[in-house]
Design an enzyme around this catalytic site. Structure first.
Site, PDB file in Angstrom:
ATOM      1  N   SER A 113     -15.129 -41.593  32.988  1.00 24.00           N
ATOM      2  CA  SER A 113     -14.153 -41.672  34.079  1.00 24.00           C
ATOM      3  C   SER A 113     -13.180 -42.848  33.954  1.00 24.00           C
ATOM      4  CB  SER A 113     -14.892 -41.710  35.411  1.00 24.00           C
ATOM      5  OG  SER A 113     -13.975 -41.604  36.449  1.00 24.00           O
ATOM      6  N   HIS A 114     -13.224 -43.739  34.932  1.00 24.16           N
ATOM      7  CA  HIS A 114     -12.269 -44.853  34.969  1.00 24.16           C
ATOM      8  C   HIS A 114     -12.756 -46.053  34.155  1.00 24.16           C
ATOM      9  CE1 HIS A 114     -15.336 -45.324  37.962  1.00 24.16           C
ATOM     10  NE2 HIS A 114     -15.117 -46.617  37.938  1.00 24.16           N
ATOM     11  N   ASP A 279      -6.776 -41.322  36.677  1.00 24.25           N
ATOM     12  CA  ASP A 279      -7.697 -42.140  35.878  1.00 24.25           C
ATOM     13  C   ASP A 279      -8.058 -41.488  34.548  1.00 24.25           C
ATOM     14  OD1 ASP A 279      -9.203 -40.078  36.938  1.00 24.25           O
ATOM     15  OD2 ASP A 279     -11.049 -41.256  36.950  1.00 24.25           O
ATOM     16  N   ASP A 281     -10.374 -39.454  33.397  1.00 23.19           N
ATOM     17  CA  ASP A 281     -10.675 -38.022  33.298  1.00 23.19           C
ATOM     18  C   ASP A 281      -9.919 -37.175  34.317  1.00 23.19           C
ATOM     19  OD1 ASP A 281     -12.175 -39.168  35.373  1.00 23.19           O
ATOM     20  OD2 ASP A 281     -13.710 -37.618  35.248  1.00 23.19           O
ATOM     21  N   ASP A 283      -9.658 -37.233  37.689  1.00 23.11           N
ATOM     22  CA  ASP A 283     -10.106 -36.813  39.020  1.00 23.11           C
ATOM     23  C   ASP A 283      -9.725 -37.796  40.124  1.00 23.11           C
ATOM     24  OD1 ASP A 283     -11.917 -38.732  38.271  1.00 23.11           O
ATOM     25  OD2 ASP A 283     -13.707 -37.492  38.554  1.00 23.11           O
ATOM     26  N   ARG A 284      -9.313 -39.012  39.761  1.00 22.52           N
ATOM     27  CA  ARG A 284      -8.902 -39.972  40.791  1.00 22.52           C
ATOM     28  C   ARG A 284      -7.382 -39.978  40.935  1.00 22.52           C
ATOM     29  NH1 ARG A 284     -12.598 -45.312  40.771  1.00 22.52           N
ATOM     30  NH2 ARG A 284     -14.585 -44.243  40.654  1.00 22.52           N
ATOM     31  N   GLU A 366     -13.381 -43.170  49.370  1.00 23.97           N
ATOM     32  CA  GLU A 366     -12.567 -44.385  49.289  1.00 23.97           C
ATOM     33  C   GLU A 366     -12.205 -44.739  47.844  1.00 23.97           C
ATOM     34  OE1 GLU A 366     -14.024 -47.269  47.763  1.00 23.97           O
ATOM     35  OE2 GLU A 366     -15.793 -46.010  47.387  1.00 23.97           O
ATOM     36  N   LYS A 378     -13.431 -33.830  42.415  1.00 15.54           N
ATOM     37  CA  LYS A 378     -12.230 -34.397  42.990  1.00 15.54           C
ATOM     38  C   LYS A 378     -11.084 -34.173  42.009  1.00 15.54           C
ATOM     39  CE  LYS A 378     -13.407 -39.179  41.829  1.00 15.54           C
ATOM     40  NZ  LYS A 378     -14.834 -39.209  41.489  1.00 15.54           N
ATOM     41  N   ARG A 498     -21.047 -53.520  46.132  1.00 14.20           N
ATOM     42  CA  ARG A 498     -19.812 -53.181  46.824  1.00 14.20           C
ATOM     43  C   ARG A 498     -20.019 -53.448  48.314  1.00 14.20           C
ATOM     44  NH1 ARG A 498     -17.191 -50.887  42.700  1.00 14.20           N
ATOM     45  NH2 ARG A 498     -17.952 -49.039  41.611  1.00 14.20           N
TER      46      ARG A 498
HETATM   47  C1  G16 Z   1     -17.670 -41.479  40.650  1.00 16.06           C
HETATM   48  C2  G16 Z   1     -18.082 -40.372  41.570  1.00 16.06           C
HETATM   49  C3  G16 Z   1     -17.512 -40.604  42.933  1.00 16.06           C
HETATM   50  C4  G16 Z   1     -17.850 -42.005  43.431  1.00 16.06           C
HETATM   51  C5  G16 Z   1     -17.411 -43.039  42.415  1.00 16.06           C
HETATM   52  C6  G16 Z   1     -17.792 -44.466  42.756  1.00 16.06           C
HETATM   53  O1  G16 Z   1     -16.298 -41.412  40.450  1.00 16.06           O
HETATM   54  O2  G16 Z   1     -17.644 -39.122  41.085  1.00 16.06           O
HETATM   55  O3  G16 Z   1     -18.004 -39.620  43.769  1.00 16.06           O
HETATM   56  O4  G16 Z   1     -17.229 -42.266  44.637  1.00 16.06           O
HETATM   57  O5  G16 Z   1     -17.988 -42.727  41.177  1.00 16.06           O
HETATM   58  O6  G16 Z   1     -19.131 -44.646  42.532  1.00 16.06           O
HETATM   59  P1  G16 Z   1     -19.835 -46.056  42.551  1.00 16.06           P
HETATM   60  O7  G16 Z   1     -19.392 -46.723  43.836  1.00 16.06           O
HETATM   61  O8  G16 Z   1     -21.271 -45.693  42.541  1.00 16.06           O
HETATM   62  O9  G16 Z   1     -19.381 -46.846  41.365  1.00 16.06           O
HETATM   63  P2  G16 Z   1     -15.713 -41.311  38.982  1.00 16.06           P
HETATM   64  O10 G16 Z   1     -14.243 -41.180  39.175  1.00 16.06           O
HETATM   65  O11 G16 Z   1     -16.147 -42.595  38.326  1.00 16.06           O
HETATM   66  O12 G16 Z   1     -16.393 -40.112  38.398  1.00 16.06           O
END
Ligand code: G16
Length: 545
Positions: A113-114, A279, A281, A283-284, A366, A378, A498
């Site tokens: 992801s990010h 981001d 992949d 989705d953000r 968020e 997402k 967090r």
């Molecule tokens: C993933 C999940 C999201 C989540 C985010 C933050 O996002 O798909 O549902 O809100 O992680 O997670 P954490 O607070 O546990 O780091 P992504 O975009 O990284 O796949």
């Protein structure tokens, strides 16, 4: 075919986090680490033999090698067919759509992801089920248990053909169809939004927009959808070339990491009226106006309040869901619309059941996530197109749309303070300390704040009644303000604490205050209650989002 059966040693650290298994590349490259995890997934799928699987990733370093290994393992495990994104590329939302459209058993998505990429960056593997969404906890737990006992995996000996050419090749007896990663998804977007109206907006002489793909997977999607289909100028599309290390940058669309876009949107003059980024992949999303940032929690509320302005949602929406730490702005909209707003744990997987059972149409988080019932992930570009469609219909600026929303519903001042890369021991100590103080907090007055409720969030899925415990510490005050603490489930180094802070303000004359100042009483209290200074010796969070 005679698959090779390879002996292996189990690993004890393959527990999927918030969104799949994420580790640094060096873990995945180490002997059998990827193979073990893939075999553990395969062993947990009842109908694997003869099934169709979708495969693709965000193009980061090790994507191509991983695809070769997974294809050979799929062939050896009796998979019927693989739909593979050309060049190994599929954005997370596109993969979700393809799984649904072609009724696949599921999909393997290669992404962290990010998180940063490259030889020293991160890699990740995620399994999505036949509804297109992330595997639910029951399955990820089963995969983890399997991985702890795994003693062998199956892999075909044959070498894989090139994966850059559209068409079908066979690997042993298994057909691999290399598909266009963009077209199906672009068509889906065109069926949801009013592309004609957006085209008019984009062509207007006084309108300027820009999009930053951050050298990640959305580049080709943006070129097709925003460029070719909607007519955005190619100079408006920044960093659309996907790179294995994202150009050395952190592909996370927020005010700190999307520096190039932020500089453009906050320029003293000639800033575009609309800016967006996605981001690693895809989705953000982040939405910016001229010198203006849209908080993701507000974005969800605004999209819900304006749903009927979009062709696909003209009949209205059935319900909304937000993750627990996401601000309560969407709740206000749901109340007015007379629909339910569900509060789920962090992680998109918790929205799947609600979407599948038509309880909700929109959901968001968020962490720069928004989406709807068209897929089960997402969807960054979906949110960006939604905003463009809204601007086209309302003929108003991003800032005005947000301010008018606050005027009607009130403003939820919101911020997230992250303490990154803490030693796990310290993070656990903070959470343990908070848990042990919960019983004493209700009724306590801290200056102007009185605690109404304090708990460790437990979610009972309203559809399958599964229970997810320890999903974050909530301290809720009688004026609706909240402090939430939880540990991130996506990091790969130490632990990240967090702290989510929220204060509601109904008075329109107080909608223009500084966010951190407005939240200062909550911020100070959050540090004190969690004994952060004593336990971590840190004076400041490492990131404020
Ligand atoms: C993933 C999940 C999201 C989540 C985010 C933050 O996002 O798909 O549902 O809100 O992680 O997670 P954490 O607070 O546990 O780091 P992504 O975009 O990284 O796949």
């Amino acid at each position: 075919m005679n698959p090779l059966i390879k002996k292996t040693q189990p690993f004890n650290d393959q527990k999927p986090g918030t969104s799949g298994l994420r580790k640094s590349v060096k873990y995945f490259k180490a002997d059998n680490y990827l193979q073990n995890f893939i075999q553990s997934i395969f062993n947990c799928l009842d109908k694997l033999e003869g099934s169709t699987l979708v495969l693709g990733g965000d193009g980061r370093y090790f994507n191509r090698e991983a695809i070769q290994i997974i294809l050979r393992m799929a062939a050896a495990n009796g998979v019927g067919k693989v739909l593979l994104g050309q060049g190994g590329i599929l954005s997370t939302p596109a993969a979700s759509h393809i799984i649904r459209k072609y009724e696949a058993l599921g999909g393997i998505l290669l992404t962290a992801s990010h998180n940063p990429g490259g030889p020293d960056g991160d890699f990740g593997v995620k399994f999505n089920i036949s509804n297109g969404g992330p595997a639910p906890e029951k399955l990820t737990n089963a995969i983890f248990e399997t991985s702890r006992q795994l003693s062998e995996y199956k892999i075909a000996e044959a070498q894989v053909s090139p994966i850059d050419k559209l068409g079908t090749f066979t690997l042993e007896e298994m057909p691999v169809e290399v598909i266009d990663p963009v077209k199906d998804y672009a068509d889906l977007m065109e069926s949801i939004f009013d592309f004609e109206k957006i085209r008019e907006l984009v062509a207007a002489p006084d309108f300027n927009a820009c999009f930053d793909a951050m050298n990640a997977v959305t580049g080709p999607y943006a070129e097709e959808i925003l460029g070719k289909r909607l007519g955005m100028d190619k100079h408006a599309l920044m960093n659309t070339q996907p790179l294995m290390n994202f150009g050395g940058k952190h592909p996370d669309p927020n005010l700190t990491t999307a520096r190039q876009l932020v500089a453009k949107m906050y320029a003293p003059k000639d800033a575009p009226q609309f800016g967006a980024a996605s981001d690693g992949d895809g989705d953000r999303h982040m939405i910016l106006g001229d010198y203006f940032f849209v908080n993701p929690s507000d974005s969800l509320a605004i999209l819900a309040a304006n749903a009927r302005k979009i062709p696909a949602y003209q009949e209205g929406i059935k319900g909304i869901a937000r993750s627990m730490p996401t601000s309560q702005a969407a709740d206000k909209v749901a109340e007015k619309l007379g629909i339910h707003c569900y509060e789920t744990p962090t992680g998109w997987k918790f929205f799947g059941n609600l979407l599948d059972h038509n309880e909700i149409t929109f959901c968001g988080e968020e962490s720069f996530g928004g989406g709807a019932d068209h897929i089960r992930e997402k969807d960054g570009l979906w949110a960006i197109l939604f905003w463009l469609n809204l601007l086209a219909v309302k003929q108003d600026s991003v800032e005005n749309i947000v301010r008018k929303h606050w005027a009607e519903y009130g403003r939820n001042y919101y911020s997230r303070h992250d303490y990154e890369r803490l030693p796990t021991k310290q993070a656990d100590e903070i959470m343990r300390h908070l848990q042990s103080s919960l019983a004493l907090l209700p009724g306590t007055q801290f200056d102007t704040l009185r605690v109404e409720k304090a708990d460790d969030f437990t979610y009972i899925d309203p559809i399958d009644h599964s229970i997810s415990e320890h999903q974050g510490i909530r301290i809720i005050f009688d004026n609706g303000s909240r402090i939430i603490y939880r540990l991130s489930g996506t990091g790969t180094e130490g632990a990240t604490l967090r702290i989510y802070l929220e204060r509601y303000e109904a008075d329109i004359r107080k909608h223009d205050l500084d966010i951190q100042e407005t939240l200062s009483e909550l911020i100070e209290l959050s540090v004190k209650l969690a004994k952060i200074k004593e336990i971590t010796q840190k004076d400041q969070p490492t990131a404020i989002v």
